[in-house]
Design an enzyme around this catalytic site. Structure first.
Site, PDB file in Angstrom:
ATOM      1  N   GLU A 130       0.829  -1.213   0.000  1.00 13.08           N
ATOM      2  CA  GLU A 130       0.000   0.000   0.000  1.00 13.08           C
ATOM      3  C   GLU A 130       0.861   1.260   0.000  1.00 13.08           C
ATOM      4  O   GLU A 130       0.517   2.251  -0.645  1.00 13.08           O
ATOM      5  CB  GLU A 130      -0.966   0.014   1.192  1.00 13.08           C
ATOM      6  CG  GLU A 130      -2.109  -0.990   1.078  1.00 13.08           C
ATOM      7  CD  GLU A 130      -3.002  -0.767  -0.144  1.00 13.08           C
ATOM      8  OE1 GLU A 130      -3.017   0.340  -0.695  1.00 13.08           O
ATOM      9  OE2 GLU A 130      -3.662  -1.736  -0.550  1.00 13.08           O
ATOM     10  N   LEU A 171      11.452   4.705  -7.668  1.00 10.21           N
ATOM     11  CA  LEU A 171      10.020   4.662  -7.335  1.00 10.21           C
ATOM     12  C   LEU A 171       9.486   6.043  -6.929  1.00 10.21           C
ATOM     13  O   LEU A 171       8.293   6.308  -6.992  1.00 10.21           O
ATOM     14  CB  LEU A 171       9.828   3.657  -6.182  1.00 10.21           C
ATOM     15  CG  LEU A 171       8.503   2.939  -6.048  1.00 10.21           C
ATOM     16  CD1 LEU A 171       8.048   2.312  -7.346  1.00 10.21           C
ATOM     17  CD2 LEU A 171       8.605   1.850  -4.984  1.00 10.21           C
ATOM     18  N   TYR A 180      -5.870   6.138   5.241  1.00  7.10           N
ATOM     19  CA  TYR A 180      -6.033   5.144   4.170  1.00  7.10           C
ATOM     20  C   TYR A 180      -5.239   3.870   4.478  1.00  7.10           C
ATOM     21  O   TYR A 180      -5.784   2.757   4.447  1.00  7.10           O
ATOM     22  CB  TYR A 180      -5.591   5.717   2.813  1.00  7.10           C
ATOM     23  CG  TYR A 180      -5.521   4.639   1.771  1.00  7.10           C
ATOM     24  CD1 TYR A 180      -6.674   4.176   1.152  1.00  7.10           C
ATOM     25  CD2 TYR A 180      -4.313   4.024   1.453  1.00  7.10           C
ATOM     26  CE1 TYR A 180      -6.636   3.139   0.243  1.00  7.10           C
ATOM     27  CE2 TYR A 180      -4.250   2.987   0.548  1.00  7.10           C
ATOM     28  CZ  TYR A 180      -5.419   2.552  -0.056  1.00  7.10           C
ATOM     29  OH  TYR A 180      -5.368   1.513  -0.949  1.00  7.10           O
ATOM     30  N   ASP A 223      -9.180   6.338  -0.487  1.00 11.49           N
ATOM     31  CA  ASP A 223      -8.197   7.138  -1.231  1.00 11.49           C
ATOM     32  C   ASP A 223      -8.935   7.877  -2.351  1.00 11.49           C
ATOM     33  O   ASP A 223     -10.173   7.866  -2.403  1.00 11.49           O
ATOM     34  CB  ASP A 223      -7.066   6.253  -1.768  1.00 11.49           C
ATOM     35  CG  ASP A 223      -7.560   5.267  -2.810  1.00 11.49           C
ATOM     36  OD1 ASP A 223      -8.796   5.191  -3.041  1.00 11.49           O
ATOM     37  OD2 ASP A 223      -6.723   4.580  -3.418  1.00 11.49           O
ATOM     38  N   CYS A 239     -18.673   2.648 -18.149  1.00  7.43           N
ATOM     39  CA  CYS A 239     -19.973   2.384 -17.517  1.00  7.43           C
ATOM     40  C   CYS A 239     -20.631   1.096 -18.026  1.00  7.43           C
ATOM     41  O   CYS A 239     -21.350   0.432 -17.277  1.00  7.43           O
ATOM     42  CB  CYS A 239     -20.916   3.569 -17.733  1.00  7.43           C
ATOM     43  SG  CYS A 239     -20.258   5.107 -17.079  1.00  7.43           S
ATOM     44  N   CYS A 255     -19.694  -1.735 -15.898  1.00  8.10           N
ATOM     45  CA  CYS A 255     -19.664  -1.435 -14.470  1.00  8.10           C
ATOM     46  C   CYS A 255     -20.762  -2.205 -13.725  1.00  8.10           C
ATOM     47  O   CYS A 255     -21.923  -2.206 -14.148  1.00  8.10           O
ATOM     48  CB  CYS A 255     -19.863   0.067 -14.246  1.00  8.10           C
ATOM     49  SG  CYS A 255     -19.835   0.509 -12.497  1.00  8.10           S
TER      50      CYS A 255
HETATM   51  S1  SF4 Z   1     -19.717   4.142 -11.030  1.00  9.66           S
HETATM   52 FE1  SF4 Z   1     -19.847   2.826 -12.828  1.00  9.66          FE
HETATM   53  S2  SF4 Z   1     -21.661   3.550 -13.914  1.00  9.66           S
HETATM   54 FE2  SF4 Z   1     -21.051   5.156 -12.468  1.00  9.66          FE
HETATM   55  S3  SF4 Z   1     -19.704   6.524 -13.604  1.00  9.66           S
HETATM   56 FE3  SF4 Z   1     -18.407   5.016 -12.604  1.00  9.66          FE
HETATM   57  S4  SF4 Z   1     -18.169   3.406 -14.151  1.00  9.66           S
HETATM   58 FE4  SF4 Z   1     -19.906   4.630 -14.775  1.00  9.66          FE
END
Ligand code: SF4
Length: 389
Positions: A40, A83, A123, A141, A233, A236
């Site tokens: 992390e 790094l 975090y 984060d 999306c 998603c």
């Molecule tokens: S949460 Fe999922 S659906 Fe919403 S903007 Fe992000 S990728 Fe798109």
């Protein structure tokens, strides 16, 4: 807004998606507290792909807290070479010493105690507590702030510390409410609907493995709801739950206040050569790139004649000078705009006593390419000049 959004509905699709799509990463094979901690810290400000080989090398050289606590500065800086953000490894070392002295060599499992260790903020404390010890603590984060701001269509500035605090509070509540003890929740069960609350309107709430949930949030931010470019999306797991998508705000969220402009500094870098050896200088033990090695350098852009007299003042006799390529290195708050010169100097054997005294005051070490590679950690800010060795 985030605080009005029902976060419980996100758990099942998120964890289910993660279990199908999680990347295989070296630190996930055996998530001991030490492995989680080192990975992390390395992953802060650094891409996963860049971290993989560093992580493997670091763990091989320093396999546990004891080895890290006993490690010499030049050795751990060398393992971190390239790094960047070197205060991270200094703090890792300081915290390892602290763990040996105050916690008998065991990395604490308590969030509040973890926060007392050098270099561990909310975090990392949350990541260690949840990923290694399955404690119901959030690990928030920039990735997590972004995906949650989008899914809830929250237009608060995500750089506002108040937003982060509120997000941590809401996630901690969620995790505590939905968390099963580690023995009850195997990773395969994570995200399945299981718990039932008597008399509650939401009769069923999903059970969470804090490790799976927090990793899944980070993974979604890294692979799907990405920081640069349009979010993916279509793939998603939250596509039907996401308010930013519904309201066509994905290109407007999250909101981030403009950062202050970086300061620009001009520098002249000197490759002072004595035969096949090049001069190096150890930077001060505090401040930017503390304790690392550098090529001698001066503020400002110097002319050839200024460089020659400077090198003479340092106690060396310049024989030949050559201008090198310009280079720019960007840190988080400052930019170095560099010009460089290669200066061949007379061999040390021919220097006068006075020259030798002045040279000694400069505290330079001369090392050939092999020695530099082996022993001296040189930050990547100087990479453009390293190839001229
Ligand atoms: S949460 Fe999922 S659906 Fe919403 S903007 Fe992000 S990728 Fe798109």
């Amino acid at each position: 807004m985030l605080h009005e959004y029902d976060l419980t509905q996100l758990i099942q699709p998120l964890c289910g998606w993660f279990l199908q799509n999680a990347r295989k990463l070296p630190w996930r094979d055996d998530p001991t507290p030490y492995h989680v901690w080192v990975s992390e810290i390395m992953l802060q400000q650094t891409r996963v792909e860049a971290v993989k080989s560093y992580y493997t090398r670091f763990i091989k050289a320093l396999p546990d807290v004891t080895a890290l606590a006993q490690c010499e500065e030049d050795v751990y800086l060398k393992l971190w070479e390239g790094l960047g953000y070197y205060s991270r490894v200094r703090n890792l070392h300081a915290a390892a010493v602290q763990i040996m002295q105050e916690y008998d060599g065991r990395i604490p499992d308590d969030y509040g105690t973890l926060l007392k260790l050098k270099g561990i903020g909310s975090y990392t404390a949350g990541a260690i507590a949840s990923l290694a010890y399955e404690k119901p603590e959030p690990a928030v984060d920039g990735n997590v702030l972004r995906v949650l701001a989008r899914v809830s269509a929250d237009d608060t500035d995500i750089l506002d510390p108040g937003f982060k605090k509120e997000t941590e509070r809401l996630l901690r509540e969620l995790l505590k409410e939905c968390c099963s003890s580690p023995k009850d929740t195997e990773p395969e069960d994570a995200g399945k609907e299981s718990a039932r609350r008597d008399g509650s309107e939401k009769a069923e709430i999903p059970s969470i493995s804090p490790r799976i949930f927090n990793q899944a949030l980070m993974e979604l931010g890294a692979l799907v709801c990405v920081p640069n470019g349009a979010p993916n999306c279509e793939i998603c797991p939250w596509r039907d739950l996401c308010l930013a998508r519904k309201m066509q705000l994905t290109d407007k969220l999250p909101v981030r206040a403009k950062k202050k402009e970086r300061r620009k500094e001009e520098k002249t870098i000197l490759l002072i050569r004595d035969g096949d050896k090049i001069a190096l200088h150890k930077r001060p033990s505090k401040g930017l790139l503390a304790g690392l090695y550098e090529f001698p350098n001066k503020q400002g852009h110097l002319s050839e004649s200024q460089v020659i007299s400077l090198v003479r003042d340092m106690g060396y006799s310049p024989l030949r000078i050559k201008r090198l390529a310009d280079s720019v290195h960007i840190f988080s708050h400052v930019e170095w705009h560099m010009i460089g010169y290669s200066v061949l100097v007379e061999e040390e054997a021919f220097a006068t006593k006075e020259q030798k005294q002045r040279a000694a005051m400069e505290e330079l070490v001369f090392a050939d390419a092999g020695e530099q590679k082996e022993h001296y950690a040189l930050p990547s800010a100087f990479a453009a000049y390293r190839k001229d060795i």
